[in-house]
Design an enzyme around this catalytic site. Structure first.
Site, PDB file in Angstrom:
ATOM      1  N   GLU A   1      -6.804  -7.046 -66.107  1.00  0.00           N
ATOM      2  CA  GLU A   1      -5.553  -7.517 -65.538  1.00  0.00           C
ATOM      3  C   GLU A   1      -6.073  -8.281 -64.095  1.00  0.00           C
ATOM      4  OE1 GLU A   1      -1.458  -6.324 -66.555  1.00  0.00           O
ATOM      5  OE2 GLU A   1      -1.833  -5.556 -64.457  1.00  0.00           O
TER       6      GLU A   1
ATOM      7  N   LYS B   1       5.999 -11.583 -72.676  1.00  0.00           N
ATOM      8  CA  LYS B   1       7.095 -11.141 -72.449  1.00  0.00           C
ATOM      9  C   LYS B   1       8.327 -12.194 -72.851  1.00  0.00           C
ATOM     10  CE  LYS B   1       5.602  -8.165 -68.560  1.00  0.00           C
ATOM     11  NZ  LYS B   1       5.901  -8.011 -67.323  1.00  0.00           N
TER      12      LYS B   1
ATOM     13  N   LYS C   1       7.725  -0.835 -60.683  1.00  0.00           N
ATOM     14  CA  LYS C   1       7.724  -1.506 -59.551  1.00  0.00           C
ATOM     15  C   LYS C   1       8.972  -2.415 -59.598  1.00  0.00           C
ATOM     16  CE  LYS C   1       4.978  -4.378 -56.783  1.00  0.00           C
ATOM     17  NZ  LYS C   1       3.567  -5.326 -56.522  1.00  0.00           N
TER      18      LYS C   1
ATOM     19  N   GLU D   1       9.758  -2.334 -71.833  1.00  0.00           N
ATOM     20  CA  GLU D   1       9.524  -1.099 -72.474  1.00  0.00           C
ATOM     21  C   GLU D   1       9.877   0.186 -71.779  1.00  0.00           C
ATOM     22  OE1 GLU D   1       7.535  -3.636 -71.573  1.00  0.00           O
ATOM     23  OE2 GLU D   1       5.827  -3.849 -73.041  1.00  0.00           O
TER      24      GLU D   1
ATOM     25  N   HIS E   1     -21.566   8.834 -81.258  1.00  0.00           N
ATOM     26  CA  HIS E   1     -21.229   8.953 -82.778  1.00  0.00           C
ATOM     27  C   HIS E   1     -20.345   7.852 -83.217  1.00  0.00           C
ATOM     28  CE1 HIS E   1     -23.397  12.739 -82.764  1.00  0.00           C
ATOM     29  NE2 HIS E   1     -22.850  12.821 -81.533  1.00  0.00           N
TER      30      HIS E   1
ATOM     31  N   GLY F   1       0.594  -3.339 -59.059  1.00  0.00           N
ATOM     32  CA  GLY F   1       0.991  -2.080 -59.836  1.00  0.00           C
ATOM     33  C   GLY F   1      -0.116  -1.507 -60.430  1.00  0.00           C
ATOM     34  N   ARG F   2      -1.364  -2.101 -60.518  1.00  0.00           N
ATOM     35  CA  ARG F   2      -2.522  -1.260 -61.062  1.00  0.00           C
ATOM     36  C   ARG F   2      -3.060  -0.907 -59.884  1.00  0.00           C
ATOM     37  NH1 ARG F   2      -2.430  -6.756 -62.022  1.00  0.00           N
ATOM     38  NH2 ARG F   2      -3.847  -7.868 -60.913  1.00  0.00           N
TER      39      ARG F   2
HETATM   40  O1  F6P Z   1       1.948  -5.868 -67.813  1.00  0.00           O
HETATM   41  C1  F6P Z   1       2.090  -6.514 -66.637  1.00  0.00           C
HETATM   42  C2  F6P Z   1       2.572  -5.407 -65.480  1.00  0.00           C
HETATM   43  O2  F6P Z   1       3.393  -6.415 -64.650  1.00  0.00           O
HETATM   44  C3  F6P Z   1       1.576  -4.560 -64.952  1.00  0.00           C
HETATM   45  O3  F6P Z   1       0.953  -5.498 -63.936  1.00  0.00           O
HETATM   46  C4  F6P Z   1       2.279  -3.651 -64.228  1.00  0.00           C
HETATM   47  O4  F6P Z   1       1.442  -2.534 -63.862  1.00  0.00           O
HETATM   48  C5  F6P Z   1       3.115  -3.156 -65.468  1.00  0.00           C
HETATM   49  O5  F6P Z   1       3.567  -4.548 -66.090  1.00  0.00           O
HETATM   50  C6  F6P Z   1       4.453  -2.677 -65.126  1.00  0.00           C
HETATM   51  O6  F6P Z   1       5.119  -3.139 -64.245  1.00  0.00           O
HETATM   52  P1  F6P Z   1       6.514  -2.327 -63.413  1.00  0.00           P
HETATM   53  O7  F6P Z   1       5.929  -1.404 -62.673  1.00  0.00           O
HETATM   54  O8  F6P Z   1       7.313  -3.417 -62.812  1.00  0.00           O
HETATM   55  O9  F6P Z   1       7.365  -1.744 -64.718  1.00  0.00           O
END
Ligand code: F6P
Length: 548
Positions: A353, A513, A202, A208, A384, A267-268
């Site tokens: 979150e 971060k 987003k 990452e 288990h 995002g979620r």
């Molecule tokens: O981990 C935090 C977060 O902001 C989440 O809310 C989000 O889903 C994720 O990082 C990924 O964010 P983006 O889609 O901006 O890479």
């Protein structure tokens, strides 16, 4: 400043305390003998799902009291606010309109939303029919979604959950972790000429995702001839989904290959947007639309059903009831369906979150606990490992069992019946337990002496009286999965309203971060002031890498 306590916020608190005293003296099992109508009274059906919540500490008086609580929390107004685009995410000054993405008439930016779905359908079509070609003019066989958090967990969960609906045109892969092993392990099995990458972010700033996207592009360029011009390899092998279209373009992704999303989609909650592209590539656009329709059916239920028969509201109220009157701190989710094995992971982000917050909407510190720890795994595997703690541990942990009554596997009735029998037996065992009398009788029947029985019996007694919900689905389909996801989204929202918190921001994840920047610099060799523990580990890293 501290926010009002729940007892100050809700006038019904003393009545709820009395209900607790009354129901805490009950045996769950006995409630069924007292009332043969119990299951009908405490079940609700909506959007292809059935929630049986009769194995809870609830009766009609408590249900009425919980409805009263929801009225005091102004839940109905909050539900309208959500759907009508009010600024429910007030710290980021935004609406949270994921529901608009599955509505036949989006209440916001309808043209842009529908246009994006049309472009998404076009991409899916081109990949499926082999019109989408890589740098050497070959068709696409593998798609790698590079994203993390909501840009990974939702699409990954749904893609796996809907495996029986895969069209088989492409294989889907998910890369999220910045650990290079995550991407490199996968790439070693892929053919660059036939691989398409989706950079799903987003913000298009997530470390990452950008690291993995750069590494993927580097890998591609090692194989692709001359990466220039409009037919260059990045243009043919990378698409992006982002609300930062300019950033995706600056990365080198062709404008035609960038699908937008909007700041009013969290995002979620984003699997409903073009972040769902991997799902659509797996199952086709028609089935992706069925997923959206299933979620919309649950939206309609949540919006219009009275609270006493409102599935997300009931789940939310029950969780609240246990947390504040029975002092539970976690909630376990147990899908008895292999295809739902990623559902607990997905729910962890959705719930924790969202509701892992320490201040009220006003900014005042909460004098009560907010969101519980959400955990779980697929049945029967969990039986288990951690189910021992559910049955005999000292914590009471409310459980959601999710059962699908029809398997997608043909001619496997016996195995599937064992699966169902186990799920139902676990829910029953939590409620009924095993009494001292039964344990002693069993040991006596085995021929044990009295002193051995007295020694062993306390270890074998299972007290039972532990609550659980049972969610049954006739069959896991795009529509029922959509409804299930929307059910939990709305449950999380209901609880946020009861706790008076904002479930749509996530400032807490920013700290780690921010801190990782200076630590990364220290790992690269710069002189940074660090705490002793961190500095020692970095020292060991340097010693290892300098060969000392
Ligand atoms: O981990 C935090 C977060 O902001 C989440 O809310 C989000 O889903 C994720 O990082 C990924 O964010 P983006 O889609 O901006 O890479």
């Amino acid at each position: 400043m501290t926010a009002p306590t729940l007892a100050q916020r809700y006038a019904c608190w003393p009545a709820l305390q009395q209900h607790h005293q009354r129901l805490a003296a009950c045996a769950l099992q006995a409630l069924f003998t007292q009332d043969p109508q119990r299951v009908e009274k405490f079940s609700v059906e909506a959007a292809g799902l059935r929630l049986d919540y009769s194995k809870n500490f609830i009766d009609t008086d408590l249900l009425a009291a919980l409805v009263g609580l929801s009225q005091q929390a102004d839940l109905s107004r909050a539900i309208n606010d959500l759907f009508n685009g009010a600024m429910v995410n007030h710290t980021e000054k935004r609406a949270a309109l994921h529901t608009a993405l599955r509505s036949p008439q989006p209440v916001i930016e309808a043209a842009a939303v529908n246009g994006t779905f049309a472009r998404m359908a076009d991409m899916v079509h081109k990949v499926h029919v082999g019109e989408w070609r890589g740098y050497s003019n070959e068709t696409i066989t593998d798609v790698v979604n590079i994203g993390i958090g909501g840009s990974d967990l939702g699409p990954q969960m749904a893609t796996h959950a809907l495996k029986p609906f895969h069209t088989g045109h492409v294989r889907l892969h998910f890369v999220s972790n910045v650990d290079p092993s995550c991407l490199q392990d996968l790439l070693s099995h892929l053919n660059p000429a036939r691989t398409l990458f989706i950079v799903a972010s987003k913000s298009f700033t997530t470390l990452e995702t950008l690291q993995n996207a750069q590494a993927a592009r580097h890998w591609l360029q090692q194989f692709a001839p001359g990466d220039a011009g409009e037919n260059h390899a990045t243009a043919r092998h990378f698409v992006a989904v982002s609300s930062a279209v300019n950033k995706a373009q600056a990365f080198g992704i062709a404008a035609d290959n960038i699908l937008p999303m909007w700041d009013w989609v969290g995002g979620r909650y984003s699997l409903w947007s073009a972040i769902g592209l991997p799902i659509a590539l797996a199952i086709g656009m028609e089935q992706f639309n069925a997923l959206r329709a299933g979620a919309h059916a649950m939206d309609e239920h949540f919006r219009h059903a009275p609270i006493a028969g409102n599935m997300p509201a009931i789940l939310g109220l029950l969780g609240f009831w246990y947390q504040h009157f029975w002092h539970t701190t976690s909630h376990v989710v147990l899908p008895y369906d292999h295809y739902l094995r990623y559902f607990p992971d997905y729910l962890q982000q959705l719930d924790m979150e969202s509701n892992g917050k320490r201040v009220a909407r006003s900014g005042e510190a909460l004098p009560y606990h907010s969101g519980p720890v959400i955990w779980g795994s697929v049945g029967t595997n969990g039986q288990h490992s951690f189910h021992q703690l559910l049955h005999q541990g000292t914590h009471m942990i409310p459980a959601d069992f999710i059962l699908t009554l029809q398997s997608h596997q043909k001619d496997c009735g016996e195995q599937h019946r064992h699966l169902l029998a186990n799920g139902l037996a676990q829910s029953q065992a939590l409620m009924c337990g095993k009494s001292r009398e039964t344990v002693e009788a069993e040991l006596r029947a085995q021929g044990l002496a009295d002193n051995e029985i007295a020694f062993l019996a306390p270890h074998k007694v299972i007290k039972g009286n532990r609550p659980s919900n049972l969610i049954t689905i006739d069959q896991l389909t795009p529509a029922t999965l959509g409804a299930l996801v929307a059910l939990y989204e709305h449950k999380v929202y209901v609880q946020s309203v009861l706790w008076d918190i904002n479930p749509f921001d996530q400032w807490g994840v920013e700290l780690g971060k921010q801190l990782s920047g200076p630590i990364y610099a220290a790992l690269e060799g710069s002189d940074t002031a660090l705490d002793g523990s961190t500095a020692t580990t970095i020292g060991r890293y340097h010693a290892l890498h300098s060969g000392k």
